[in-house]
Design a protein around this motif. Sequence first.
Motif: not given
Length: 219
Positions: A27-42, A151-164
């Motif tokens: 659940d926390y990983l998905n919450l983190g992904q939502k936070d990343v998505a909402g932090s930038y519009d482009n 499944d993988t996060p929507f943003f570039p793979a080199r930054w996936h670790h921040i969700l941890v």
Amino acid sequence: MTYETLFKLCQRQSGNKSADALIGFKDYLNLGQKDVAGSYDNWRELHKTGTLSLVDGTESYTLATDFSKFRSNVVILTSPTNNEKPIYRAPSNQFKEWNPVTSNDSKTIPEWWYEDPNDDTKVLFYPIPNTSYTVTYDYIALSSDMSVTSDTPFFPARWHHILVDFAMSMHYESAAQRNYDAANYHLIKYTNGKKQLISDYKKRFIGQESTTYGTGVNE
């Protein structure tokens, strides 16, 4: 990184492989992904185009199920004869001043649209359509939750670790842990990582970001 890799990293870092902890990490990983998505519009990966089928006599229409926000204040109206025209967003409060009782108005080609102030999943058109039209709109989508192991996060793979780090911060802050020093440590790491991710993303796509069109109202 895959969803499975991410939650296994959480288990390894925390030393907690219990079923309850695993549910929390997911659940926390998905919450983190939502936070990343909402932090930038482009985020280009979340830019989509939706369509609405307008019909005679109907004012209100439901947006795409993954709709988050509009990318433009202009939508494109296509007539039954395939003629296209831009129609512009009107602020709902101003629109009501112009036209307080829309139900009494005659039907014709819509000239304006506005967001339903009582339901953020809907938009309304004025004048009320007098026949069938197609409306095309650009929007920012909600990020889709990861659910299967591949499944993988929507943003570039080199930054996936921040969700941890986001997940670890939430884990240590939970009622079961209450390790606030550890929670804050991971929160700082996540916050700094997210800033670097967005900065890196902007540099990669500089000059390629879409612009927002004018509203046509109060410019």
